[in-house]
Motif scaffolding. Structure first.
Motif, PDB file in Angstrom:
ATOM      1  N   LEU A  51      -6.353  10.678  -2.880  1.00  0.00           N
ATOM      2  CA  LEU A  51      -6.366   9.051  -2.802  1.00  0.00           C
ATOM      3  C   LEU A  51      -7.200   8.774  -1.408  1.00  0.00           C
ATOM      4  O   LEU A  51      -6.797   9.374  -0.503  1.00  0.00           O
ATOM      5  N   LEU A  52      -8.224   7.929  -1.636  1.00  0.00           N
ATOM      6  CA  LEU A  52      -8.714   7.470  -0.309  1.00  0.00           C
ATOM      7  C   LEU A  52      -8.867   6.032  -0.419  1.00  0.00           C
ATOM      8  O   LEU A  52      -9.930   5.344  -0.547  1.00  0.00           O
ATOM      9  N   ALA A  53      -7.620   5.351  -0.478  1.00  0.00           N
ATOM     10  CA  ALA A  53      -7.691   3.964  -0.621  1.00  0.00           C
ATOM     11  C   ALA A  53      -8.456   3.078   0.625  1.00  0.00           C
ATOM     12  O   ALA A  53      -7.924   3.167   1.581  1.00  0.00           O
ATOM     13  N   ASP A  54      -9.348   2.286   0.394  1.00  0.00           N
ATOM     14  CA  ASP A  54     -10.081   1.686   1.258  1.00  0.00           C
ATOM     15  C   ASP A  54      -9.766   0.282   1.330  1.00  0.00           C
ATOM     16  O   ASP A  54      -9.270  -0.135   0.171  1.00  0.00           O
ATOM     17  N   PRO A  55      -9.349  -0.129   2.537  1.00  0.00           N
ATOM     18  CA  PRO A  55      -8.782  -1.594   2.376  1.00  0.00           C
ATOM     19  C   PRO A  55      -9.877  -2.487   1.611  1.00  0.00           C
ATOM     20  O   PRO A  55     -11.116  -2.436   1.631  1.00  0.00           O
ATOM     21  N   PRO A  56      -9.201  -3.631   0.984  1.00  0.00           N
ATOM     22  CA  PRO A  56      -9.987  -4.550   0.210  1.00  0.00           C
ATOM     23  C   PRO A  56     -10.850  -5.149   1.334  1.00  0.00           C
ATOM     24  O   PRO A  56     -10.554  -5.326   2.380  1.00  0.00           O
ATOM     25  N   PRO A  57     -12.137  -5.664   0.806  1.00  0.00           N
ATOM     26  CA  PRO A  57     -13.219  -6.388   1.715  1.00  0.00           C
ATOM     27  C   PRO A  57     -12.394  -7.496   2.539  1.00  0.00           C
ATOM     28  O   PRO A  57     -11.817  -8.343   1.589  1.00  0.00           O
ATOM     29  N   GLY A  58     -12.707  -7.736   3.794  1.00  0.00           N
ATOM     30  CA  GLY A  58     -12.345  -8.954   4.404  1.00  0.00           C
ATOM     31  C   GLY A  58     -10.689  -9.179   4.741  1.00  0.00           C
ATOM     32  O   GLY A  58     -10.162 -10.067   4.752  1.00  0.00           O
ATOM     33  N   LEU A  59     -10.076  -7.620   4.531  1.00  0.00           N
ATOM     34  CA  LEU A  59      -8.683  -7.743   4.842  1.00  0.00           C
ATOM     35  C   LEU A  59      -8.338  -8.262   6.236  1.00  0.00           C
ATOM     36  O   LEU A  59      -7.356  -9.240   6.600  1.00  0.00           O
TER      37      LEU A  59
ATOM     38  N   ARG B  47      -4.318   2.525   4.589  1.00  0.00           N
ATOM     39  CA  ARG B  47      -4.257   3.496   3.609  1.00  0.00           C
ATOM     40  C   ARG B  47      -2.566   4.118   3.547  1.00  0.00           C
ATOM     41  O   ARG B  47      -2.376   4.476   2.772  1.00  0.00           O
ATOM     42  N   TYR B  48      -2.229   3.924   4.892  1.00  0.00           N
ATOM     43  CA  TYR B  48      -0.845   4.374   4.776  1.00  0.00           C
ATOM     44  C   TYR B  48       0.195   3.643   3.913  1.00  0.00           C
ATOM     45  O   TYR B  48       0.823   4.088   3.243  1.00  0.00           O
ATOM     46  N   LEU B  49      -0.309   2.248   4.080  1.00  0.00           N
ATOM     47  CA  LEU B  49       0.561   1.461   3.536  1.00  0.00           C
ATOM     48  C   LEU B  49       0.531   1.504   1.807  1.00  0.00           C
ATOM     49  O   LEU B  49       1.213   1.497   1.184  1.00  0.00           O
ATOM     50  N   ALA B  50      -0.822   1.505   1.507  1.00  0.00           N
ATOM     51  CA  ALA B  50      -1.153   1.704   0.109  1.00  0.00           C
ATOM     52  C   ALA B  50      -0.404   3.086  -0.363  1.00  0.00           C
ATOM     53  O   ALA B  50       0.125   3.114  -1.708  1.00  0.00           O
ATOM     54  N   MET B  58       0.590  -4.933  -2.735  1.00  0.00           N
ATOM     55  CA  MET B  58       1.715  -4.893  -1.914  1.00  0.00           C
ATOM     56  C   MET B  58       1.202  -4.631  -0.404  1.00  0.00           C
ATOM     57  O   MET B  58       1.584  -5.042   0.665  1.00  0.00           O
ATOM     58  N   ALA B  59       0.569  -3.447  -0.523  1.00  0.00           N
ATOM     59  CA  ALA B  59       0.041  -3.153   0.786  1.00  0.00           C
ATOM     60  C   ALA B  59      -0.706  -3.928   1.713  1.00  0.00           C
ATOM     61  O   ALA B  59      -0.555  -4.242   2.894  1.00  0.00           O
ATOM     62  N   GLU B  60      -1.408  -4.834   0.914  1.00  0.00           N
ATOM     63  CA  GLU B  60      -2.194  -5.802   1.679  1.00  0.00           C
ATOM     64  C   GLU B  60      -1.266  -6.817   2.195  1.00  0.00           C
ATOM     65  O   GLU B  60      -1.369  -7.377   3.349  1.00  0.00           O
ATOM     66  N   ASP B  61      -0.336  -7.456   1.558  1.00  0.00           N
ATOM     67  CA  ASP B  61       0.786  -8.166   1.962  1.00  0.00           C
ATOM     68  C   ASP B  61       1.465  -7.749   3.198  1.00  0.00           C
ATOM     69  O   ASP B  61       1.728  -8.265   4.210  1.00  0.00           O
ATOM     70  N   VAL B  62       1.810  -6.358   3.066  1.00  0.00           N
ATOM     71  CA  VAL B  62       2.701  -5.599   4.029  1.00  0.00           C
ATOM     72  C   VAL B  62       2.065  -5.747   5.094  1.00  0.00           C
ATOM     73  O   VAL B  62       2.176  -5.903   6.463  1.00  0.00           O
ATOM     74  N   PHE B  63       0.536  -5.273   5.064  1.00  0.00           N
ATOM     75  CA  PHE B  63      -0.501  -5.213   6.229  1.00  0.00           C
ATOM     76  C   PHE B  63      -0.416  -6.679   6.987  1.00  0.00           C
ATOM     77  O   PHE B  63      -0.205  -6.611   8.199  1.00  0.00           O
ATOM     78  N   ALA B  91       5.442  -1.513  10.608  1.00  0.00           N
ATOM     79  CA  ALA B  91       4.797  -1.232   9.323  1.00  0.00           C
ATOM     80  C   ALA B  91       5.639  -0.798   8.351  1.00  0.00           C
ATOM     81  O   ALA B  91       5.875  -1.250   7.038  1.00  0.00           O
ATOM     82  N   THR B  92       6.470   0.208   9.002  1.00  0.00           N
ATOM     83  CA  THR B  92       7.351   0.725   7.745  1.00  0.00           C
ATOM     84  C   THR B  92       8.557   0.119   7.622  1.00  0.00           C
ATOM     85  O   THR B  92       8.858   0.022   6.331  1.00  0.00           O
ATOM     86  N   HIS B  93       9.101  -0.677   8.526  1.00  0.00           N
ATOM     87  CA  HIS B  93      10.027  -1.580   8.111  1.00  0.00           C
ATOM     88  C   HIS B  93       9.792  -2.641   7.180  1.00  0.00           C
ATOM     89  O   HIS B  93      10.221  -3.051   6.346  1.00  0.00           O
ATOM     90  N   GLN B  94       8.632  -3.192   7.173  1.00  0.00           N
ATOM     91  CA  GLN B  94       7.967  -4.093   6.463  1.00  0.00           C
ATOM     92  C   GLN B  94       7.874  -3.653   5.113  1.00  0.00           C
ATOM     93  O   GLN B  94       8.074  -4.111   4.169  1.00  0.00           O
ATOM     94  N   ALA B  95       7.380  -2.592   5.030  1.00  0.00           N
ATOM     95  CA  ALA B  95       7.322  -1.753   3.511  1.00  0.00           C
ATOM     96  C   ALA B  95       8.394  -1.619   3.078  1.00  0.00           C
ATOM     97  O   ALA B  95       8.490  -1.821   1.919  1.00  0.00           O
ATOM     98  N   VAL B  96       9.507  -1.123   3.610  1.00  0.00           N
ATOM     99  CA  VAL B  96      10.848  -0.822   3.179  1.00  0.00           C
ATOM    100  C   VAL B  96      11.422  -2.165   2.697  1.00  0.00           C
ATOM    101  O   VAL B  96      11.747  -2.339   1.767  1.00  0.00           O
ATOM    102  N   ASP B  97      11.004  -3.162   3.266  1.00  0.00           N
ATOM    103  CA  ASP B  97      11.613  -4.394   2.905  1.00  0.00           C
ATOM    104  C   ASP B  97      10.750  -5.068   1.738  1.00  0.00           C
ATOM    105  O   ASP B  97      11.482  -5.595   0.907  1.00  0.00           O
TER     106      ASP B  97
END
Lengths: 323, 214
Positions: A51-59, B47-50, B58-63, B91-97
Motif C-alpha cells: 500500500l502506498l496511499a497518497d494523500p488526496p489532492p488538496g488535503l 499514510r500512517y493514518l490510512a 476516516m484517515a483524512e478526517d483524523v488528519f 494522531a494515534t489518539h485521534q485515530a483510536v477515538d
C-alpha cells in the motif's frame, strides 16, 4: 552478531555503532550479507502490503481551511495545567497521612475545647437563673412554689413564676447549649404561671411546645409534719435548686446515669448561694446522695430541707402520697 | 528574540527543524509556519493514518483533527521535545477515538497464543522462525495475493501489536520514538514488534497449511 541484532538490523532499528559494524561485516562477509538479505526478505514478505496511499489532492489546503474555520477558542485554565503532575501517588499518600495524623491529634483538643465552651455557656445560664431566683426571693418569701390548690402543676413552671414576676426577661437562658439548641420560640409567649397552668389543661400540645427547656427544678421538701414546703432562700444552707434535666424516667433509678444535657458526662447544679458547680456524679453533698432522687430513692420532694430533688420539667410539684 | 533575515521565505522555513517551527508557532501563531508543518507531514502522516484506520476518508478526517489539535494545544508544546513523536501521539489518539466512534475497531485479544503452534516444541529464535524455511510460507503465494493476505492479517492483529508494527515497519520510526508516542518502555516496543512478526508468521503457516488441505 546474534539473531535479535540481525532482526533489528533488518527492521532498520539497530543503533550505532552496532549498525555500522554489521554494515561492515555484510560488505566483507558474503555469508553475513546473505543472512541479512534473508531476514529482510522474510520481514518484507510478512509485512509489506504494497500500500502506498497518497494523500488526496488538496488535503493540506483543506486542513488549513478546517483549522481556520474552527471556532476560536479562548484559552482555558486547563491549557496552563502541566501535562504531567509533578507528584507521585506516594507523595499524595504521605501528605494525606500527615493530614490525617494531624486531624486525629487535633480532634480531641477541638472536642474538649467545644465541651468547655458549651459547659461554660450552661454555667452562665444557671447563674442567670440564679440571679432571677434571688430577685424573686426578695419579692416573695421563698423560691417559686404553686399555691396549695395547684400543687399538681408541673415543676417546670418555676420559669413561669420568674417570667410572671418580670425577673426573667430572656428565656434563652433556659436552653443548655451543649445538647444542641432547642426551639424556645414558643417559650417567649410564657407570661404567667396561671396562664401556663391553664394551657396545660386546655391545649396540652401547645403547652408541651412552650415548656421545653433543659433545666429541672427543686419543688421543695416535706416538713416533719408531712406538709409540703418550698425552699426558703437561705444561702448558707447550700441546697441544689436548679440543675441540668434528669435522665429519662426509665433510667432515673440508675445512679450511674447523669443528665443527658452533657451526654452523660455529668451535670451543672445551681445552689441556693447562687454558685454553680459541675458534678461528674449525682452525689452533690454528704447528706444529699442523689440530686435527682430523694433520700427515699423516689422522684418526689425531699424528705428534709437538705435533701434536694431536681425534678424533670413535666413532673408535678407536689404529686406524692400523703399530701 | 532575534529574527533571522529570510527565515520566513518558503525556503527559509523548509530549512528549519520541526521543533523550531513548532516553537515559533506556539509563540507567534504565524500561519506560514503552521502551513509548512502541515505540508511537511501531509504525505507521511496521511499514510500512517490510512494504514492504521484502513479507511481513506476516516484517515483524512483524523488528519484534519490532528492538526486542529496541534493548533489548539500549541501552548502545551514543550521546548526540546521532539515534534514527530508528539504529532504521532496526537494522531494515534485521534485515530483510536475515530475508530471507537465508528465502532469497527478490530477486537482481537492480546491473550491469543504467540507461542510456537501445535506440534512444534521450540521454534528457536524469532529470526530462525522467520527464515528457517528455505522458501518461507509466503513465498509460494502470488505477489498480489500475498499483499492482500498481509493487509488482512495485519488488520487482524491485536491493536497494540498492529500500532507498533505500522509505526516501526511502515513509518520507519525508531524504538525510542515509538515508546514516546505510545507512552510505553522501549523494551515493550521491541517485544510487541517481535510478537507481531511471530504472530504473522504463525498466520502464514496456518494459511499455507489450509491451502494445502484445500
Amino acid at each position: 552478531m546474534n539473531a535479535d541484532e540481525l532482526l533489528d538490523f533488518a527492521l532498520g532499528q539497530l543503533e550505532d555503532p552496532r549498525r555500522r559494524a554489521l554494515d561492515e561485516a555484510s560488505r566483507s562477509d558474503p555469508e553475513v550479507a546473505a543472512k541479512i538479505q534473508r531476514a529482510r526478505r522474510a520481514v518484507d514478505l510478512l509485512c509489506d502490503d504494497g500500500l502506498l496511499a497518497d494523500p488526496p489532492p488538496g488535503l493540506a489546503g483543506r486542513t488549513l481551511a478546517f483549522v481556520a474555520q474552527s471556532p476560536a477558542r479562548s484559552p482555558s485554565i486547563l491549557d496552563y495545567v502541566p501535562a504531567r503532575v509533578p507528584f507521585r501517588w506516594a507523595d499524595f499518600a504521605v501528605a494525606a497521612s500527615i493530614f490525617v495524623a494531624g486531624l486525629l491529634t487535633l480532634m480531641p483538643a477541638v472536642q474538649r475545647s467545644r465541651e468547655r465552651m458549651n459547659q461554660a455557656g450552661c454555667v452562665f445560664n444557671l447563674q442567670q437563673i440564679g440571679q432571677a431566683l434571688g430577685q424573686y426571693a426578695t419579692i416573695h418569701p421563698s423560691y417559686p412554689s404553686p399555691p396549695s390548690d395547684r400543687a399538681g402543676a408541673d415543676s417546670g413552671l418555676f420559669a413561669a413564676f420568674l417570667r410572671g414576676s418580670g425577673v426573667l426577661p430572656d428565656v434563652s437562658v433556659l436552653d443548655c447549649p451543649y445538647n444542641g439548641r432547642c426551639d424556645l420560640e414558643h417559650a417567649r409567649n410564657l407570661t404567667s404561671f396561671e396562664q401556663a397552668d391553664a394551657m396545660s389543661k386546655s391545649d396540652p400540645a401547645a403547652y408541651k411546645k412552650m415548656v421545653c427547656w433543659d433545666y429541672g427544678y427543686n419543688p421543695g421538701y416535706r416538713h416533719a409534719s408531712g406538709r409540703l414546703g418550698p425552699i426558703t432562700a437561705r444561702p448558707a444552707s447550700l441546697i441544689a435548686v436548679v440543675a441540668d434535666q434528669p435522665p429519662d424516667d426509665a433510667s432515673l433509678g440508675d445512679v450511674d446515669r447523669n443528665s443527658p444535657n452533657h451526654f452523660g458526662a455529668g451535670q451543672n447544679v445551681l445552689y441556693s448561694d447562687g454558685g454553680v458547680r459541675w458534678h461528674r456524679s449525682r452525689l452533690v453533698a454528704p447528706d444529699d446522695r442523689d440530686v435527682y432522687l430523694n433520700n427515699a430513692r423516689k422522684m418526689e420532694p425531699g424528705i428534709n430541707d437538705r435533701d434536694s430533688v431536681i425534678l424533670p420539667r413535666h413532673a408535678p410539684f407536689g404529686n406524692f402520697p400523703g399530701r | 528574540m532575534v529574527k533571522v533575515i529570510g527565515s520566513d521565505t518558503a525556503e527559509g522555513l523548509a530549512q528549519q527543524t520541526d521543533e523550531d517551527l513548532m516553537r515559533r508557532y506556539r509563540e507567534a501563531g504565524d500561519e506560514k509556519v503552521y502551513n509548512e508543518l502541515v505540508h511537511r507531514y501531509e504525505r507521511e502522516l496521511y499514510r500512517y493514518l490510512a494504514r492504521y484506520t484502513g479507511d481513506p476518508s476516516m484517515a483524512e478526517d483524523v488528519f484534519q483533527n490532528t492538526f486542529l489539535q496541534i493548533h489548539l494545544k500549541r501552548g502545551l508544546y514543550e521546548d526540546g521535545r521532539p515534534f514527530r513523536p508528539w504529532l504521532y501521539a496526537i494522531a494515534t489518539h485521534q485515530a483510536v477515538d475515530a475508530l471507537r466512534k465508528a465502532g469497527r475497531h478490530p477486537t482481537v485479544s492480546l491473550d491469543q497464543r504467540l507461542a510456537p503452534s501445535q506440534g512444534e516444541a521450540d521454534a528457536g529464535s524469532l529470526l530462525d522462525m522467520l527464515v528457517n524455511d528455505d522458501t518461507g510460507p509466503l513465498a509460494d503465494l502470488q505477489e498480489q495475493e500475498r499483499r492482500e493476505w498481509v493487509r488482512e492479517s495485519v488488520e487482524r492483529l491485536p491493536d497494540a501489536l498492529r500500532q507498533t508494527l505500522i509505526l516501526a515497519y511502515h513509518q520507519d520510526l525508531k524504538y525510542r520514538e515509538i515508546a514516546d508516542i505510545l507512552k510505553i518502555p522501549v523494551g515493550t516496543v521491541k517485544s510487541r514488534l517481535h510478537a507481531a512478526l511471530a504472530k504473522l508468521q504463525q498466520m502464514a503457516k496456518a494459511a499455507k497449511q489450509d491451502g494445502k488441505e484445500d
